[in-house]
Motif scaffolding. Structure first.
Motif, PDB file in Angstrom:
ATOM      1  N   GLU A  53     -11.114  34.407  45.747  1.00 42.25           N
ATOM      2  CA  GLU A  53     -12.564  34.537  45.905  1.00 42.25           C
ATOM      3  C   GLU A  53     -12.893  34.366  47.385  1.00 42.25           C
ATOM      4  N   HIS A 176     -12.714  27.337  36.900  1.00 45.83           N
ATOM      5  CA  HIS A 176     -11.377  27.737  37.357  1.00 45.83           C
ATOM      6  C   HIS A 176     -10.631  26.453  37.705  1.00 45.83           C
ATOM      7  N   GLU A 179      -9.332  25.052  41.237  1.00 47.46           N
ATOM      8  CA  GLU A 179     -10.291  24.865  42.329  1.00 47.46           C
ATOM      9  C   GLU A 179     -10.717  23.393  42.336  1.00 47.46           C
ATOM     10  N   ARG A 232      -5.508  28.888  36.879  1.00 44.85           N
ATOM     11  CA  ARG A 232      -6.924  29.256  37.018  1.00 44.85           C
ATOM     12  C   ARG A 232      -7.613  29.303  35.662  1.00 44.85           C
ATOM     13  N   HIS A 316     -17.145  26.843  42.705  1.00 45.56           N
ATOM     14  CA  HIS A 316     -15.807  27.441  42.787  1.00 45.56           C
ATOM     15  C   HIS A 316     -15.270  27.188  44.193  1.00 45.56           C
ATOM     16  N   SER A 317     -14.037  27.605  44.432  1.00 44.29           N
ATOM     17  CA  SER A 317     -13.513  27.619  45.797  1.00 44.29           C
ATOM     18  C   SER A 317     -12.544  28.791  45.904  1.00 44.29           C
TER      19      SER A 317
HETATM   20 ZN   LIG Z   1     -13.331  30.336  40.908  1.00 42.68          ZN
END
Ligand SMILES: [Zn+2]
Length: 425
Positions: A53, A176, A179, A232, A316-317
């Motif tokens: 991402e 996810h 993350e 994930r 998220h990351s």
């Molecule tokens: Zn994510």
């Protein structure tokens, strides 16, 4: 000229991943892949690669093993190695450890934390069990899905009804699993809500925090101990080469099955067999329908009504982005101006870049953030926390980065979101 060619060849050799050892753990690579926004990026996602991402100009980034660069080349994407993560010595965490990888809290510690905070602050915090993880539904371990409702409690507060009196900010981490920054941000937010100047804001806003939206996935991550597993997805499914599970951020029933998701069970963006097939996604959607009024007519262009309250943030990351709907397309929503302004306000506090996913990254369908706005009209955002490089970049920053680098940026954005939830449009 010859020297230059030789040098280039040499560089190419240096940039090629080393051949895989015959057996034993393999290194993990982050590969830089030229894939401009639009068709090239969407084709890369469609091929089922583990695309991060994160974007740098025309380049996207793919996580893989020693064979991935060769596969990418065959598919028409010349990749270079951005980062190599050597296989770490196997150091599983001990049963009963409350932390892993230098201080990150385990799923068990996160769930206990919610109970401890509620017990210590009965006038402020309430634990809500909103469902079961996939493994729990199978009678095979697993976890309760839990949220913490935090507010200065009065009549009707924290009730599972959309007519509750206060506007609601909903924040979640680790949909996810890998993350890991995001679960830690949720932990810190909870502690500050009950023990800092933020407590005063709770007189007229209700905050819902789900620190771990994908506990089965997090259990796989933390099983690696000092070498966290880069899981994930959730734990539902089998895969002979690759990663098991369904991508919970491609499974939601809003434009499900369109761009940026995969039909392959081993893909990191596997969308699942049908929209909303996963219990973790079903439980979130059910909870959101109990917390928020539906203020938007169906369709892709209708605007939510001006009296809409609340906001939803999915953390998220990484990549330093504030994203808002639509994510399935760069088409604008009926509330584009307001969503864009809120996102810009948040991004101004952190130095992040604001935009729709397709404007800054790539289009992806079936995301929970699209679902929240689509189904309910509630403004929803994705924060991609952290840079791609540097000491505190990537999926697995040293634990000290949470206090030093990430929390100072995320906290002001959370305060901004608490304020914006009162009258977002
Ligand atoms: Zn994510």
């Amino acid at each position: 000229m010859r020297t230059a060619v030789a040098l280039l060849a040499c560089l190419a050799l240096l940039l090629s991943p080393a051949p895989a050892p015959a057996e034993g753990p393999q290194a993990t690579y982050v590969l830089r892949v030229p894939a401009p926004k639009g068709e090239s990026a969407q084709r890369l996602l469609g091929l089922g690669y583990d695309v991060l991402e994160q974007r740098d100009g025309d380049d996207l980034f793919v996580v893989g093993d020693p064979k991935t660069a060769g596969k990418l080349r065959t598919d028409g994407y010349p990749a270079t190695v951005e980062k190599t993560m050597p296989p770490a010595p196997w150091a599983p965490r001990s049963i009963g450890d409350a932390t892993y990888y230098g201080g990150y809290r385990t799923i068990t510690a996160h769930l206990a934390h919610l109970d401890e905070v509620a017990k210590a602050h009965p006038g402020l915090a309430t634990v809500v069990d909103y469902g079961d993880s996939w493994r729990k539904t199978q009678g095979n371990g697993g976890y309760d899905l839990k949220a913490l409702c935090v507010t200065r409690k009065g009549p009707g507060d924290c009730a599972l009804t959309p007519t509750a009196p206060k506007p609601r900010l909903f924040v979640m981490g680790q949909l996810h699993a890998r993350e890991i920054t995001t679960g830690d941000m949720a932990w810190r937010f909870i502690d500050d809500l009950v023990g800092s100047d933020l407590t005063a804001m709770l007189a007229d806003v209700e905050v819902w925090v789900v620190p771990i939206a994908n506990p089965d996935g997090v259990e796989i991550v933390e099983s690696g101990g000092d070498s966290p597993v880069l899981q994930r997805k959730n734990a539902n499914g089998t895969c002979t080469s690759g990663s098991r599970g369904v991508d919970l951020n491609r499974n939601a029933g809003s434009h499900w099955g369109e761009v940026g998701s995969s039909t392959s069970k081993c893909s990191e963006t596997y969308r699942g067999p049908r929209a909303d097939s996963e219990v973790e996604v079903q439980a979130l959607e059910s909870l959101w329908r109990k917390l928020y009024r539906d203020t938007r007519a169906p369709g892709d262009t209708a605007a939510a009504s001006a009296d809409t309250t609340g906001a939803v943030v999915s953390m998220h990351s990484y990549g330093d982005y504030v994203l808002f709907p639509w994510g399935w397309s760069t088409q604008k929503t009926g509330n584009d101006a307001a969503l864009r302004k809120m996102a810009n306000d948040m991004a101004a506090l952190s130095g992040y870049t604001a935009g729709q996913p397709g404007e800054v990254l790539y289009n992806a369908s079936g995301a929970t953030d699209d679902w929240v706005y689509d189904d309910l009209g509630v403004p929803s955002f994705v924060w991609e926390i952290g840079t791609d490089s540097g000491r505190c970049g990537g999926f697995l920053p040293p634990f000290s980065c949470q206090e030093d680098a990430h929390w100072p940026k995320v906290r002001p954005m959370l305060v901004s979101a608490m304020k914006a939830a009162k009258r977002p449009y």
